[in-house]
Design a protein around this motif. Sequence first.
Motif, short mmCIF file in Angstrom:
data_model
loop_
_atom_site.label_atom_id
_atom_site.label_comp_id
_atom_site.label_asym_id
_atom_site.label_seq_id
_atom_site.Cartn_x
_atom_site.Cartn_y
_atom_site.Cartn_z
N VAL A 54 -70.55 14.70 53.53
CA VAL A 54 -69.20 15.14 53.84
C VAL A 54 -68.44 13.94 54.37
N SER A 55 -67.13 14.00 54.21
CA SER A 55 -66.29 12.92 54.71
C SER A 55 -65.96 13.20 56.17
N VAL A 56 -66.31 12.29 57.05
CA VAL A 56 -66.13 12.48 58.48
C VAL A 56 -65.26 11.37 59.04
N THR A 57 -64.28 11.75 59.83
CA THR A 57 -63.44 10.78 60.51
C THR A 57 -63.79 10.78 61.99
N VAL A 58 -64.23 9.64 62.51
CA VAL A 58 -64.59 9.53 63.92
C VAL A 58 -63.33 9.41 64.75
N GLU A 59 -63.30 10.13 65.83
CA GLU A 59 -62.12 10.11 66.69
C GLU A 59 -61.80 8.68 67.13
N GLY A 60 -60.56 8.31 67.01
CA GLY A 60 -60.15 6.95 67.38
C GLY A 60 -60.15 5.99 66.21
N GLU A 61 -60.77 6.39 65.09
CA GLU A 61 -60.80 5.54 63.91
C GLU A 61 -59.76 6.03 62.89
N GLU A 62 -59.24 5.11 62.09
CA GLU A 62 -58.31 5.49 61.05
C GLU A 62 -59.06 6.20 59.92
N GLU A 63 -58.40 7.19 59.34
CA GLU A 63 -59.01 7.90 58.22
C GLU A 63 -59.12 6.98 57.01
N GLU A 64 -60.26 7.01 56.35
CA GLU A 64 -60.46 6.16 55.18
C GLU A 64 -59.52 6.60 54.07
N PRO A 65 -58.84 5.67 53.42
CA PRO A 65 -57.91 6.04 52.35
C PRO A 65 -58.65 6.50 51.10
N ASP A 66 -57.93 7.15 50.20
CA ASP A 66 -58.48 7.47 48.89
C ASP A 66 -58.35 6.23 48.01
N TYR A 67 -59.25 6.13 47.05
CA TYR A 67 -59.24 4.98 46.14
C TYR A 67 -58.98 5.47 44.72
N PRO A 68 -58.21 4.73 43.93
CA PRO A 68 -57.87 5.18 42.57
C PRO A 68 -59.07 5.24 41.63
N LEU A 69 -60.11 4.48 41.92
CA LEU A 69 -61.34 4.55 41.14
C LEU A 69 -62.50 4.16 42.06
N GLY A 70 -63.70 4.53 41.64
CA GLY A 70 -64.87 4.25 42.46
C GLY A 70 -65.87 3.39 41.73
N LEU A 71 -66.91 2.99 42.45
CA LEU A 71 -67.96 2.17 41.86
C LEU A 71 -68.62 2.88 40.68
N VAL A 72 -68.71 4.21 40.75
CA VAL A 72 -69.33 4.98 39.68
C VAL A 72 -68.53 4.89 38.38
N ASP A 73 -67.24 4.58 38.47
CA ASP A 73 -66.41 4.46 37.28
C ASP A 73 -66.59 3.12 36.58
N LEU A 74 -67.12 2.14 37.28
CA LEU A 74 -67.16 0.77 36.77
C LEU A 74 -68.55 0.27 36.42
N PHE A 75 -69.58 0.82 37.07
CA PHE A 75 -70.91 0.23 36.95
C PHE A 75 -71.96 1.21 36.44
N THR A 76 -73.00 0.65 35.87
CA THR A 76 -74.21 1.37 35.47
C THR A 76 -75.40 0.50 35.84
N PRO A 77 -76.54 1.09 36.21
CA PRO A 77 -77.72 0.26 36.49
C PRO A 77 -78.57 0.02 35.25
N ILE A 78 -78.27 0.74 34.16
CA ILE A 78 -79.10 0.66 32.97
C ILE A 78 -78.22 0.40 31.75
N SER A 79 -78.42 -0.73 31.12
CA SER A 79 -77.75 -1.07 29.86
C SER A 79 -78.40 -2.35 29.35
N VAL A 80 -77.98 -2.81 28.19
CA VAL A 80 -78.53 -4.06 27.67
C VAL A 80 -77.87 -5.27 28.33
#
Length: 268
Positions: A128-154
């Motif tokens: 779950v996404s948790v925001t610790v009191e006193g810390e800024e909320e993490e922004p949303d990102y337009p894309l993630g690592l899962v959109d760009l990378f794979t561990p298996i390919s040639v």
Amino acid sequence: VYSNQSSCLTRGARVEEIKRKIDNMERKFNINRAAEDGMGRYPLETTFELMGIDVSLIPYLVDAIMDWRDTDDLEGVNGAESKYYEPLGYTSKDGPIDDLKELLLIKDITPKMFWGNSASQLEGTGRVSVTVEGEEEEPDYPLGLVDLFTPISVGYININTTSMEVLQLLPGMDQNRASFIMDMRFGLDGIEGTVDDEPFTNIQELRNVPGFQTAEAIANVSRFLSVRSATFEVTVTASLRGHQRTLVAVISRPSNPKDIKILYTYWK
């Protein structure tokens, strides 16, 4: 693949519905190649820049990934090795990444960075996404690592199926060059998947793209790009009497299309 391993689901009964999905792995950058020392920092730094990560965090994220992937216990300037992870109950991988979700174990990598704004963000991860009191909320990102990378390919990226963002991770590739490549591939209407698409038949055709007219430029980009895919993830979901089972298989298809090898399978 499914018919060979589904007896525990069907036991002779008729499957009511089967859904299939095939994803070619060469449309993404192999994370192990991107994190190699020989590649330098460019692919990972560019990744986080495209995601919109705070520039002050990027050196820490890059060093942490490279430390997780390399085979020694020497910490990068801003990285982390087993000494950091042991209090958390595990050690640094110090070897190739086998499952992309390993990135979620790496220092400072958050679920939002991994999933981006995809519909599957956090789904089924138990996180779950948790925001610790006193810390800024993490922004949303337009894309993630899962959109760009794979561990298996040639190791090569299929120029005919990859995205503009993945292209920009390659040394010597900027947004303008990547945009020219996509425009050529999509044809006159600029829309992928229509009759006027013009897939590349060989890398030499990149000579028509500004910035790739020289033999040196073609030789450089040929280290990373291909015009075909050889590794695929096949997901099959079967429904029977209100129950569902999903089988995932990663297969390799070399130059001979009849010589298909199953690399591994697992139930999801």
